[in-house]
Write an enzyme that holds these catalytic residues in place. Structure first.
Site, PDB file in Angstrom:
ATOM      1  N   ASP A 114       0.836  -1.199   0.000  1.00  0.00           N
ATOM      2  CA  ASP A 114       0.000   0.000   0.000  1.00  0.00           C
ATOM      3  C   ASP A 114       0.871   1.250   0.000  1.00  0.00           C
ATOM      4  OD1 ASP A 114       0.750  -0.993   2.617  1.00  0.00           O
ATOM      5  OD2 ASP A 114      -0.315   0.727   3.430  1.00  0.00           O
ATOM      6  N   ASP A 115       0.236   2.364  -0.310  1.00  0.00           N
ATOM      7  CA  ASP A 115       0.866   3.680  -0.267  1.00  0.00           C
ATOM      8  C   ASP A 115       2.141   3.739  -1.108  1.00  0.00           C
ATOM      9  OD1 ASP A 115      -1.202   4.314   1.421  1.00  0.00           O
ATOM     10  OD2 ASP A 115      -0.012   4.263   3.257  1.00  0.00           O
ATOM     11  N   ILE A 116       2.073   3.117  -2.281  1.00  0.00           N
ATOM     12  CA  ILE A 116       3.182   3.183  -3.240  1.00  0.00           C
ATOM     13  C   ILE A 116       2.606   3.488  -4.617  1.00  0.00           C
ATOM     14  CG2 ILE A 116       4.610   1.547  -1.942  1.00  0.00           C
ATOM     15  CD1 ILE A 116       3.809  -0.590  -4.035  1.00  0.00           C
TER      16      ILE A 116
END
Length: 906
Positions: free
Chosen positions: A315-317
């Site tokens: 996540d958060d990439i």
């Protein structure tokens, strides 16, 4: 995985007298999902227990939490004898025996002997021994799912029989809550049968927030809490651990690895699966054998210290930018390519590590698209190519999902094609760091846990303060059918207060004013109800009691709350609470004094309120980046009560025409439209969605007035694009027919000069096009010319004559010098006619002399009284007048005036 900006009937309880106390449990639930139905010989409702004589005289009400599936009361009882024998069975272990022994000693047992057979005399407790249930005529746990248990008290024995060792451990946790607490043996414990099992396999917490990390001691404490509340998974994913993310390939320093081992060992002791979550997405080359080996090697290091559950969050990439050219060559570009690359990496890990390590639990992963149920090329590739036994974590429909339903979970299962483990972003507060989120787990549909592989909740930056909400998460995940958010919340507060009624009352008051969140739309439901009752009934005594309790709560909690970590976590919010309660009590006393005709006292109190509000807003804590973070409590309730109290004071005094603000958009958290008019550029109205064409904000001047200049200040430093990108300024007399004053585009600050003689009651800023960004309005200043104040002495720098008659007692005209002969401050009366009285409000301590005069219709000024201290009210006797003035005496200090109020004849 949470955003760092805002984008994106109580259950009836059966009462059972146990050991001189009352045990409550909600009615047992029906089977959920694949869990078995209640066996035929288990009562589906709790019977009223007979009263057993008890050595203890305590009458505390004890609650089993999480709520059991089935509680049946028996007619017999057992006695806590001086010596108690613990008989171990197939599903007992050291942690279970430790919990049982501790509970027995707290119940009065003086000697606890462990063995493999009953003692010669005294009470025998069978731990993990299913056969011992026969004497109680109870079925064993063989038909229950994993973690299920049976607890029987009666027939001269206590039996704890788990489906497995974790089930027996949970039976021990239930026994801990059932037994009394007293210093001597002899307590008689009423017979009971509990048959219980969880609603979903995995229930726990994922430490996955951004911001100040938890301490090692806090993590150990959390694991203890999870075990006590029958939560069985903790996902170690702190964003501050560089060896999980930026330095994921690197080996841990020995000291840090030792801490992880200590956490894993504590988790094992508490029957919690410690999940190690490695996040390589910032730099991984998915096609690289070297990177896959680095990931497997890192997992091996963690395996060697006792961890058996692993996750790979992605996540958060960005999945549109590759970290190496080889990935682009192998998979191409786009969402489908990213899904295929991630599936390749995860499948290699699954095959080369999970499958080669007997005892390893199923691999968990967090997809880059983790927050909705819409189909996409990325999700399709992941669904089709990822090994079927990998658990996919999902936050619901939205990053912080206000609701989560069975239908949504089924859609997620379909679109991802894998078992779903929820990453529920509650009570996490890394996107609203000024607030504590102490309300219950809410908006989750009954039946949801049975559709999931499990539920993990992302907690707050404050670990100890998270426990109130986590209590309700544990309750829901275990038995969603019997779950009621409010009931569970109150039970959690009672438990956390340690059994002390005054501490419980204080904690409830504090939790109430930190109640609201994306999951709980009500802000401070208890306090808001008290305010509503006051405005309806006028009962100041009751509200005074409520506010006194609130104001005393911080000191009570600091003195008496057992969990001292909560005090450290909540310190600035406790300070703010005390100050807000003081301000609210002052506002209440002000209204009551004004209603009683005590004008001077009411004005004295009115002057205290602004400074008290400022003090209440002043508390901060230091964030991870070193900046001071202002704290917020009970926004939209306490502050609105004070505003309403000020408005009531104004009404009683005769002040009218104070502007108000409104918006067609909803409000994000506490950033209400009133903040557009508070004169403070650091506060603002903030919408909860993007404006569409036609949306806007409006200032109501209270009556039609001649307009002066208009200033609209939008956006703020941390969200510079949150303004109306295309719009118009308009004015109206009736709120129906509007005239355009100016159009604007592409700039957050707008000013306009109104043509001379223009009068209106309403001024608005309206969007003329849809936009993506939300709306922030720091100030919407509409000056007026009618009722203008003239004369002197001239105002000091930073002050204005206008403040002396602007319908706002909080603003003050302060002169630049002492008055000279003939100096007078004059304001027009809006409608010429009979005047009943004139009231002059001046700051406390003001001593300047002067006459209060009215100008009659013949143009003659007549003195009707003289200024006397801070509060002066004089009768005008119904004289007809068109203006009032203050004729200053010479030789006095520079004048100050907060408000000149002219009251017309009724």
């Amino acid at each position: 995985m949470t955003p760092r900006s805002p984008r994106p009937t109580a259950l009836g309880a059966a009462a059972v007298l146990l050991a001189g106390g009352l045990l409550t449990a909600a009615p047992p639930a029906q089977a959920v999902g694949n869990t078995p139905a209640t066996p035929a010989n288990t009562s589906s409702t709790a019977n009223t227990a007979s009263t057993a004589k008890a050595a203890s005289t305590a009458k505390t009400q004890r609650t089993i939490s999480p709520t059991p599936r089935s509680v049946t009361n028996r007619s017999d009882h057992v006695t806590i004898t001086p010596t108690v024998t613990l008989v171990t069975g197939a599903t007992s272990d050291g942690p279970s025996l430790d919990v049982v022994e501790s509970a027995l000693r707290k119940a009065g047992a003086q000697h606890v002997v462990r063995g493999d057979r009953p003692g010669g005399s005294g009470l025998t407790v069978y731990v993990g021994d299913t056969a011992a249930l026969a004497a109680q005529h109870l079925d064993g746990p063989s038909e229950l799912p994993a973690d299920g248990y049976v607890l029987g008290i009666g027939a001269d024995r206590i039996v704890l029989a788990g489906k497995d060792t974790t089930g027996t451990y949970y039976a021990a946790q239930t026994l801990r809550q059932v037994l009394p607490q007293q210093s001597r043996p002899g307590a008689q414990v009423a017979g009971i049968a509990v048959r219980d099992w969880p609603g979903t396999a995995l229930r726990g917490v994922i430490e996955g927030f951004y911001g100040t990390p938890w301490s090692h001691e806090a993590r150990l404490d959390q694991l203890d809490y999870y075990g006590e509340h029958k939560m069985n998974i903790y996902v170690y994913s702190p964003k501050d651990d560089a060896y999980l993310r930026a330095k994921w390939r690197d080996a841990y320093p020995a000291e840090q690895l030792a801490q992880i081992k200590e956490l894993a060992d504590r988790a094992t002791q508490r029957h919690v699966d410690f999940t190690y979550a490695l996040s390589p997405g910032l730099s991984v080359c998915y096609s690289s054998d070297a990177d896959i080996k680095a990931l497997v090697d890192k997992f091996q290091t963690i395996w060697d210290i006792g961890v058996r559950t692993f996750a790979v969050p992605l996540d958060d990439i960005s999945y549109t930018d590759w970290n190496c050219a080889e990935d682009k060559e192998k998979w191409g570009t786009g969402g489908a390519a990213a899904g295929a690359a991630q599936a390749y990496l995860l499948n290699r890990v699954n095959k080369e590590f999970i499958a080669t390590h007997p005892g390893a639990q199923p691999l968990q992963m967090v997809p880059t698209e983790y927050y909705n149920v819409s189909a996409s090329p990325y999700k399709q590739a992941l669904s089709e190519q990822l090994d079927p036994d990998v658990l996919v974590e999902w936050t619901g429909v939205g990053v912080v999902a206000p609701t989560m339903t069975v239908a949504q979970a089924e859609e997620a299962r379909t679109v991802f094609g894998h078992p779903i483990l929820t990453w529920d972003n509650y009570p996490v507060n890394d996107y609203t760091t000024d607030r504590l989120l102490l309300g219950p787990f809410n908006g989750r549909e009954k039946g949801l846990p049975g559709k999931l592989a499990g539920i993990t909740a992302n907690p707050m930056i404050q670990p100890y303060a998270s426990k109130i909400a986590l209590h309700t998460v544990a309750d829901y995940a275990w038995n969603d059918t019997a779950y009621d958010p409010r009931t569970s919340w109150l039970q959690g507060i009672k438990e956390y207060a340690g059994g002390d009624a005054r501490t419980e009352k204080a904690l409830r008051a504090f939790a109430d004013i930190n109640y609201s969140s994306s999951l709980n739309s009500e802000q401070a439901p208890d306090l808001a109800a008290a305010f509503d009752a006051y405005w309806t009934s006028g009962d100041a005594t009751r509200l005074t009691s409520t506010l006194t309790t609130l104001g005393a709560a911080p000191d009570r909690l600091r003195d008496s709350l057992p969990d001292r970590g909560f005090i450290a976590d909540a310190g600035p919010w406790l300070d703010a609470t005390k100050s807000w309660a003081t301000a609210a009590r002052t506002a209440l006393r002000m209204v009551e004094a004004a209603r009683a005709g005590k004008g001077a006292q009411a004005w004295e109190l009115r002057q205290q309120v602004p400074a008290q509000v400022t003090a209440a807003k002043s508390f901060t804590y230091t964030g991870l980046d070193g900046r001071a973070v202002p704290v917020v409590v009970v926004d939209g309730v306490l502050d609105r009560f004070i505003d309403a109290a000020n408005a009531e004071y104004d009404r009683i005094l005769g002040i009218s025409g104070r502007p108000t603000a409104s918006a067609t958009l909803g409000t994000w958290q506490s950033n209400a439209p009133a903040r557009m008019l508070d004169g403070d550029d650091s506060t603002y109205f903030w919408s909860d969605r993007s404006p569409a064409a036609g949306d806007g904000v409006t200032v109501d001047l209270g009556r039609t007035r001649e307009l002066g200049d208009i200033t609209l200040a939008m956006a703020k430093p941390t969200s510079p694009d949150d303004y109306l990108h295309e719009g118009v300024l308009e004015y109206s007399v009736d709120g129906q027919t509007w005239q355009q004053l100016a159009a604007f585009a592409g700039k957050p600050d707008v000013t306009a000069t109104v043509p001379a003689g223009t009068s209106a009651r309403y001024v608005r800023a309206r969007a003329t096009a849809d936009q993506e960004n939300w709306l922030v309005v720091r100030e919407f200043d509409v000056t007026t010319k009618d009722g203008a104040v003239t004369g002197g002495p001239p105002a000091a720098t930073g002050f204005s004559l206008r403040a002396a008659a602007d319908a706002d007692p909080n603003t003050v005209y302060r002169a630049a010098r002492a008055p000279e002969a003939g100096d007078a401050l004059q304001t027009g009366i809006e409608h010429t006619g009979p005047v009943r009285s004139v009231t002059v409000l001046r700051p406390t301590g003001t001593t300047g002399r002067g006459d209060i005069q009215l100008r009659g219709t013949d143009g003659t000024w007549r003195t009707i009284g003289t200024l006397d201290g801070a509060y002066t009210k004089v009768s005008a006797g119904g004289r007809s007048a068109d203006a009032v003035r203050l004729l200053w005496g010479t030789g006095t200090a520079a004048p100050q005036v907060a408000e000149v109020v002219v009251t017309g004849q009724d």
